[in-house]
Write an enzyme that holds these catalytic residues in place. Structure first.
Site, PDB file in Angstrom:
ATOM      1  N   ARG A 263       0.844  -1.300  -0.118  1.00 11.09           N
ATOM      2  CA  ARG A 263       0.163  -0.151   0.045  1.00 11.09           C
ATOM      3  C   ARG A 263       0.921   1.282  -0.013  1.00 11.09           C
ATOM      4  O   ARG A 263       0.631   2.158  -0.745  1.00 11.09           O
ATOM      5  CB  ARG A 263      -0.787   0.002   1.128  1.00 11.09           C
ATOM      6  CG  ARG A 263      -1.828   1.362   1.086  1.00 11.09           C
ATOM      7  CD  ARG A 263      -2.854   1.268   2.391  1.00 11.09           C
ATOM      8  NE  ARG A 263      -2.770   0.545   3.349  1.00 11.09           N
ATOM      9  CZ  ARG A 263      -2.035   0.605   4.413  1.00 11.09           C
ATOM     10  NH1 ARG A 263      -1.495   1.819   4.741  1.00 11.09           N
ATOM     11  NH2 ARG A 263      -2.170  -0.197   5.446  1.00 11.09           N
TER      12      ARG A 263
ATOM     13  N   ASP B  39      -7.535  18.494 -14.377  1.00  9.17           N
ATOM     14  CA  ASP B  39      -7.840  17.105 -14.704  1.00  9.17           C
ATOM     15  C   ASP B  39      -7.353  17.296 -16.433  1.00  9.17           C
ATOM     16  O   ASP B  39      -7.913  17.631 -17.415  1.00  9.17           O
ATOM     17  CB  ASP B  39      -9.508  16.671 -14.661  1.00  9.17           C
ATOM     18  CG  ASP B  39      -9.775  15.435 -15.398  1.00  9.17           C
ATOM     19  OD1 ASP B  39      -9.154  14.729 -16.227  1.00  9.17           O
ATOM     20  OD2 ASP B  39     -10.959  14.841 -14.751  1.00  9.17           O
TER      21      ASP B  39
ATOM     22  N   LYS C 268      -8.729   6.105 -19.506  1.00  6.61           N
ATOM     23  CA  LYS C 268      -9.091   6.484 -21.069  1.00  6.61           C
ATOM     24  C   LYS C 268      -7.828   6.548 -21.840  1.00  6.61           C
ATOM     25  O   LYS C 268      -7.382   5.317 -21.933  1.00  6.61           O
ATOM     26  CB  LYS C 268      -9.572   8.115 -20.930  1.00  6.61           C
ATOM     27  CG  LYS C 268     -10.535   8.226 -19.611  1.00  6.61           C
ATOM     28  CD  LYS C 268     -12.003   7.426 -19.735  1.00  6.61           C
ATOM     29  CE  LYS C 268     -12.861   7.315 -18.485  1.00  6.61           C
ATOM     30  NZ  LYS C 268     -13.053   8.661 -17.865  1.00  6.61           N
TER      31      LYS C 268
HETATM   32  C1  LIG Z   1     -13.746   8.832 -16.567  1.00  4.18           C
HETATM   33  C2  LIG Z   1     -13.146  10.213 -16.163  1.00  4.18           C
HETATM   34  C3  LIG Z   1     -13.128  10.345 -14.713  1.00  4.18           C
HETATM   35  C4  LIG Z   1     -13.142   9.335 -13.569  1.00  4.18           C
HETATM   36  O1  LIG Z   1     -12.232   8.179 -13.889  1.00  4.18           O
HETATM   37  P1  LIG Z   1     -12.817   6.614 -13.591  1.00  4.18           P
HETATM   38  O2  LIG Z   1     -11.338   6.118 -13.786  1.00  4.18           O
HETATM   39  O3  LIG Z   1     -13.693   6.071 -14.272  1.00  4.18           O
HETATM   40  O4  LIG Z   1     -12.607   6.567 -12.004  1.00  4.18           O
HETATM   41  C5  LIG Z   1     -12.564  11.728 -14.406  1.00  4.18           C
HETATM   42  N1  LIG Z   1     -12.336  12.566 -15.214  1.00  4.18           N
HETATM   43  C6  LIG Z   1     -12.706  12.268 -16.448  1.00  4.18           C
HETATM   44  C7  LIG Z   1     -12.300  13.965 -17.357  1.00  4.18           C
HETATM   45  C8  LIG Z   1     -13.021  11.455 -16.802  1.00  4.18           C
HETATM   46  O5  LIG Z   1     -13.245  11.123 -18.443  1.00  4.18           O
END
Ligand SMILES: *Cc1c(COP(=O)(O)O)cnc(C)c1O
Length: 377
Positions: A46, A170, A195
């Site tokens: 962890r 993000d 993604k």
């Molecule tokens: C999918 C996504 C998230 C969340 O991520 P997960 O891996 O599904 O928990 C956060 N920000 C954006 C822009 C996303 O497309």
């Protein structure tokens, strides 16, 4: 090192013990100590695991920050970053953030006293108006999901510095291949690595890069305390995905450019959202802060019936949530990714029932256009 080289040679190369070219999967929870406290840098997985560490070093290098962190999902990464704040702290966020980000801020973290205000950050004045004495951070998503709005990262970071706030970005949609927010002044960059970074629809993961030793120490403390870490197998899969990020992003971009041109000229399509279009309201900023516009496009066909017809007719676009993988995906944000946002609010934002979002894959673009032609007719 240039971008594609860094994707392959950044971080930790291979395994010094065996010469293995790929970092091994250290499927292990604990580590032998030569006497109490006499470990080789790893005590318990962890706290740290060699495979996860290699991934964390890699994302640190490709985002150009001080330290990287890997989590079990993008939402775990976002939540860990928000755990840097205290009850009573306030964060200003982009209004059309990922639905899950909106949900965690308004249904979970609000219960712990972390306050959130959502504004259209593509207009920097909206940010300044919301700064209060308790404001601690500006959280940007750019481009946004699904309307592909762009925020001037450098401009927002300058406002943040003036008021002693953190800038968090993000960077899921652009990826560090096209956009490196830390170079533009951000303090923290995070990803749903599920993604584009993973890129093959086979792993759920989140990554964070911070740009100071203090933030690195604080976030490691949160990561180790709350424990939402990424496992070694998934860490390895992500490193494998990241090696081809450059060539994938180039293909996504080239295919998307042709699809956007097709959509703009199609009589059934009322509106196309893509930052690469000169008519996009933030096109100039997009061009200035990123070297590519990405593989996400949204378009409005005017009604839910027409959207349903398109979704039911396509054969190469898979109807699915998520984005950024080699296969093309299609979705209706109002019914899927953004269903957790109340309808009135969705409509305020422009996320209509006829809005279709596509994540353009790396198939032959002629097939994709043929598919869309048939579905729209
Ligand atoms: C999918 C996504 C998230 C969340 O991520 P997960 O891996 O599904 O928990 C956060 N920000 C954006 C822009 C996303 O497309």
């Amino acid at each position: 090192m240039k971008r594609k080289t860094r994707l392959i040679h950044g971080g930790i190369a291979g395994d010094p013990h065996t010469g293995a070219v790929s970092v091994p999967i250290y499927q292990v929870s604990t580590y032998k100590q030569e006497g109490v406290g006499g470990h080789k840098g790893f005590e318990y997985s962890r706290t740290g695991n060699p495979t996860r560490h290699a991934l964390e070093e890699l994302i640190k290098d490709i985002e150009g920050g001080q330290a990287g962190f890997a989590f079990g999902s993008g939402m775990a990464a976002i939540t860990a970053v928000m755990m840097l704040f205290n009850s009573g702290d306030h964060v200003i966020l982009t209004d059309d953030v990922y639905g899950g980000t909106y949900r965690v801020m308004t249904k979970v973290l609000n219960r712990l006293g972390i306050e959130a205000t959502f504004v259209d950050t593509s207009n920097l004045e909206n940010i300044e108006k919301e700064i209060r004495p308790t404001t601690k951070a500006i959280y940007l998503e750019t481009p946004t999901n699904p309307l592909l709005k762009i925020t001037d990262i450098q401009g927002a970071a300058a406002i943040a510095k003036q008021h002693n706030l953190l800038t968090i970005v993000d960077n899921t949609f652009s990826t560090p291949y096209w956009q490196t927010p830390i170079e533009l002044g951000a303090d923290i960059v995070l990803h749903s690595a599920t993604k584009y970074l993973g890129g093959h629809s086979d792993v759920v993961a989140g990554l964070v890069v911070v740009n100071s030793a203090q933030l690195a120490q604080d976030l490691h403390f949160v990561q180790n305390s709350t424990g939402g870490v990424l496992g070694p197998q998934d860490s390895w899969l992500l490193m494998r995905g990241i090696k081809t990020l450059g060539i994938r992003m180039e293909e996504h971009e080239a295919n998307t450019r042709k699809i956007v041109e097709f959509l703009v000229n199609h009589p059934q399509v009322e509106k196309v959202y893509y930052p690469g279009l000169e008519t996009h309201p933030n096109h100039e900023i997009a061009k200035k802060q990123a070297s590519g516009f990405g593989g996400m496009v949204s378009f409005d066909v005017g009604s839910q019936e027409k959207a349903d017809q398109v979704l039911n007719s396509v054969k190469y676009f898979t109807l699915a949530e998520s984005l950024g993988a080699v296969e093309s995906l299609i979705s209706v944000p109002a019914k899927m990714t953004h269903a957790s946002i109340p309808k009135e609010r969705r409509e305020e934002l422009g996320i209509t029932d006829g809005l279709i979002r596509i994540s353009v894959g790396i198939e032959d673009v002629e097939d994709l256009i043929e598919d869309l032609t048939a579905a729209l007719s």
